[in-house]
Design an enzyme around this catalytic site. Structure first.
Site, PDB file in Angstrom:
ATOM      1  N   PRO A 171       0.830  -1.212   0.000  1.00 45.13           N
ATOM      2  CA  PRO A 171       0.000   0.000   0.000  1.00 45.13           C
ATOM      3  C   PRO A 171       0.861   1.259   0.000  1.00 45.13           C
ATOM      4  CG  PRO A 171      -0.757  -1.571   1.680  1.00 45.13           C
ATOM      5  CD  PRO A 171       0.562  -2.073   1.174  1.00 45.13           C
ATOM      6  N   GLY A 172       0.398   2.272  -0.716  1.00 45.78           N
ATOM      7  CA  GLY A 172       1.062   3.567  -0.693  1.00 45.78           C
ATOM      8  C   GLY A 172       2.233   3.730  -1.625  1.00 45.78           C
ATOM      9  N   GLY A 209       2.033   3.968  -4.994  1.00 43.87           N
ATOM     10  CA  GLY A 209       1.719   4.752  -6.185  1.00 43.87           C
ATOM     11  C   GLY A 209       1.084   3.978  -7.319  1.00 43.87           C
ATOM     12  N   GLU A 228      17.594   2.705  25.612  1.00 40.26           N
ATOM     13  CA  GLU A 228      17.897   3.202  24.273  1.00 40.26           C
ATOM     14  C   GLU A 228      19.401   3.289  24.039  1.00 40.26           C
ATOM     15  OE1 GLU A 228      15.653   3.330  22.136  1.00 40.26           O
ATOM     16  OE2 GLU A 228      13.947   3.161  23.497  1.00 40.26           O
ATOM     17  N   HIS A 237      20.613  -0.135  22.971  1.00 41.03           N
ATOM     18  CA  HIS A 237      20.422  -0.372  21.533  1.00 41.03           C
ATOM     19  C   HIS A 237      21.533   0.296  20.729  1.00 41.03           C
ATOM     20  CE1 HIS A 237      16.592  -2.390  21.674  1.00 41.03           C
ATOM     21  NE2 HIS A 237      15.953  -1.372  22.233  1.00 41.03           N
ATOM     22  N   ASP A 249      10.691  -4.978  20.827  1.00 40.16           N
ATOM     23  CA  ASP A 249      12.000  -5.502  20.415  1.00 40.16           C
ATOM     24  C   ASP A 249      11.979  -7.021  20.342  1.00 40.16           C
ATOM     25  OD1 ASP A 249      12.885  -2.865  20.500  1.00 40.16           O
ATOM     26  OD2 ASP A 249      13.542  -3.039  22.590  1.00 40.16           O
TER      27      ASP A 249
END
Length: 644
Positions: free
Chosen positions: A234-235, A237, A454, A457, A530
């Site tokens: 989807p999306g 074009g 964070e 990560h 995660d």
């Protein structure tokens, strides 16, 4: 033929809709009234019917005291008599036996009133018939009126289009295709308005050439494809490409969704297909575009849950695609993101001859799409679209267009006249993770946990030899539910992924949970997403990619809805499925241990960066790498979190 299509104001369309709803409501009320009248009046009419009796039966009923009144008629020897009273009263007739001079005496003996006047109810038989026919008269009459009103509202004065009888279901009523028709000169979309889909445009260019100049193809004996199927997520074009083909060729464009063919009444969808191709034949050369064709083109089967209406519509579509004259220049384009569900008869050569992939844009394509949409917005000079493109792997053309629009909206909110680089980068975060959530206020401890999560990560990603360095780290909560995120940006576009790179991705995903365990000694719910992603990668390695040491090059599952992220369906025995789960668990745990080891080796940097992140809440990839690569022997004391 001239085009009689009229532009209708939304208020007019709303009024027509209300009129149709009122007509249908009146028809339903009329049917209900007719059925109610018949139910209420039928018993009384049935009891009033004159029944014939023999003279001997009449005498027996008199002797049994069943007769209440008798009317003796002179001339034709007819006797009319009644039995019962009130609602139970019944009327009978008999013929008097000649020369029965003892009848009056017998009636007097049984106290029968033989001077009564009993009305003739034989005429009520006509009322009985009328009441029984009234529902049918009202239904068909109301349906005929409804059909005429619908035809008048749709501007259809051709009586031959009325194929639905009194119910208003013909092509003059609910059988119209309702396809949106745009004349060739009114289609203002061309290939210049499509970016990031060079291969798809090249495949469609031949169709444009045929529609513009069909003679050069017919001279050599070549036949233009009857149809082309645009396949992709989807999306990306697909609809835009179909409009661009019509705009490039300058031909009429018919657009309709597959779901618009699906009707409640069997045969109406097929009527819409016939009407669509009939109109296209009048306006040839032209393009018919069917969006989401999987709604009507699903595989047929022999199951009890099969849909007769949908299958009839599909059969009619197959017949029309076989029957129309391709030399007139009618091309059918269709779009779907579920090609695996389409019927094979629809995909064979001669119907949809070409299957054109419209995939997610690559790095160059994303940059081109951003520049295309930025052309409609006032931008500050020197915008680095390449940097934004690297931050948005996996984004569709619609996502990128939305990012530019969000950036423009942000610039207006901030009181600026032009869009800046900061606006665009912030819009990337909005589209990917949602708006900043101002109502969520984390406690100091939770803020510590998110910062270390964070940072975990980011450090695991940075020390790997992968190709996706960190571009941003933030601990600002978002409306998507994320309390923070770490963004990686691909340096170069690549289409092959090695087994080691997949393992590194799993390790990076495990970095957040590993940091929580290493520093705080406990686990939180923040790693849920995660874990889901890591498990998905590991399962794909085992069941689809042949990257498991235990199973080797063996396919154990098939992908469902490739373009819709449908996951994997196992195609192995239950015993093998248990072994698959064990292997997936081993790969995820291996990544977890790698993350723990990496963070333990970089414990001081983990503390330093996490505290810096707590202070600033959002840091760039450049800031992160400067701290990580700085070798200053920094070993500070930390009081906000245990050493773990």
């Amino acid at each position: 033929p001239t085009d009689t299509t009229k532009e209708r104001h939304p208020k007019m369309e709303m009024n027509d809709k209300r009129k149709r709803q009122s007509l249908i409501l009146y028809l339903i009320i009329a049917i209900a009234v007719a059925v109610t009248l018949r139910t209420l009046l039928y018993p009384s009419i049935a009891t009033m019917q004159v029944q014939k009796k023999s003279y001997s039966e009449f005498l027996e009923m008199v002797d049994d005291d069943q007769v209440r009144q008798v009317q003796l008629t002179t001339g034709d020897n007819t006797i009319r008599f009644t039995t019962g009273e009130g609602d139970g009263e019944q009327v009978f007739e008999t013929t008097q036996f000649p020369n029965d001079d003892k009848l009056v005496e017998r009636l007097e003996k049984h106290d029968v009133d033989f001077s009564a006047q009993i009305p003739d109810t034989s005429a009520s038989m006509w009322l009985y018939v009328l009441i029984n026919l009234a529902p049918l008269i009202i239904i068909f009459g109301g349906g005929w009126l409804l059909n005429r009103r619908l035809k008048r509202q749709m501007g259809d004065d051709n009586p031959s289009m009325n194929l639905g009888g009194g119910f208003g279901l013909g092509q003059g009523g609910l059988g119209r295709s309702n396809a949106k028709e745009v004349k060739g000169e009114e289609v203002d979309t061309t290939f210049k308005d499509v970016a990031g889909q060079d291969e798809a445009k090249e495949s469609l260019q031949e169709i444009v050439s045929f529609l513009k100049n069909p003679d050069k193809y017919t001279e050599i004996g070549a036949r233009c494809p009857r149809g082309a199927l645009l396949v992709g997520p989807p999306g990306t074009g697909k609809t835009l490409l179909a409009k661009a083909v019509a705009g490039e060729a300058g031909v009429t464009f018919f657009q309709i969704s597959g779901s618009e063919f699906v009707e409640m009444f069997v045969g109406r969808g097929a009527a819409k297909v016939r009407d669509l191709f009939k109109e296209a034949n009048k306006k040839a050369p032209c393009i018919i575009f069917i969006d989401e064709i999987d709604a009507v083109g699903k595989k047929r089967d022999m199951s009890l849950n099969s849909n007769d209406e949908r299958e009839q519509t599909l059969n009619q579509l197959l017949s029309e695609m076989d029957g129309f004259d391709n030399h007139k220049g009618i091309v059918v384009l269709a779009a779907t993101n579920r090609p695996e569900s389409l019927d094979q008869a629809l995909l064979r050569p001669g119907r949809f001859d070409r299957r054109i992939p419209v995939e997610l844009p690559d790095l160059t394509g994303r940059e081109a799409i951003l520049k295309l949409h930025a052309g409609d917005v006032r931008m500050e000079p020197g915008i680095n679209f390449g940097s934004v493109a690297r931050q948005t792997p996996g984004a569709s053309g619609a996502d990128l267009a939305n990012m530019i629009n969000e950036a423009a909206l942000r610039a207006v909110r901030m009181g600026r006249k032009r869009v800046s680089q900061t606006d665009i980068e912030e819009s990337v975060d909005v589209v990917i993770a949602g708006e900043k959530k101002k109502s969520t206020v984390l406690s100091e401890h939770e803020k510590d946990v998110v910062a270390y999560h964070e940072t975990g990560h980011a450090i695991v990603a940075a020390v790997q030899d992968g190709k996706a360095p960190v571009s941003k780290i933030t601990i600002v909560p978002r409306t998507s539910g994320a309390l923070g995120f770490t963004m990686q940006a691909e340096e170069d576009e690549h289409y092959l992924t090695t087994r080691e790179e997949y393992k590194q991705r799993i390790a990076v995903l495990c970095g957040g949970r590993a940091a929580e365990e290493l520093i705080f000694g406990h686990m939180t719910s923040g790693a849920a997403n995660d874990i889901e992603k890591a498990t998905k990668i590991a399962r794909a390695m085992v069941t689809q990619l042949g990257m498991s040491e235990k199973f080797g090059m063996m396919a154990l599952g098939k992908q469902r809805s490739r373009y819709l992220g449908g996951g994997t369906e196992l195609t192995c025995s239950e015993g093998t499925a248990r072994d698959v789960d064990e292997e997936v668990k081993r790969l995820v745990e291996e990544g977890h241990q790698t993350a723990l080891k990496t963070l333990n080796e970089n414990r001081f940097k983990l503390h330093e960066i996490a505290h810096y992140l707590q202070k600033k809440e959002t840091i760039t990839g450049e800031e992160f790498m400067n701290i990580l690569n700085r070798d200053d022997g920094f070993a500070p004391k930390y009081n906000s979190a245990p050493e773990g």
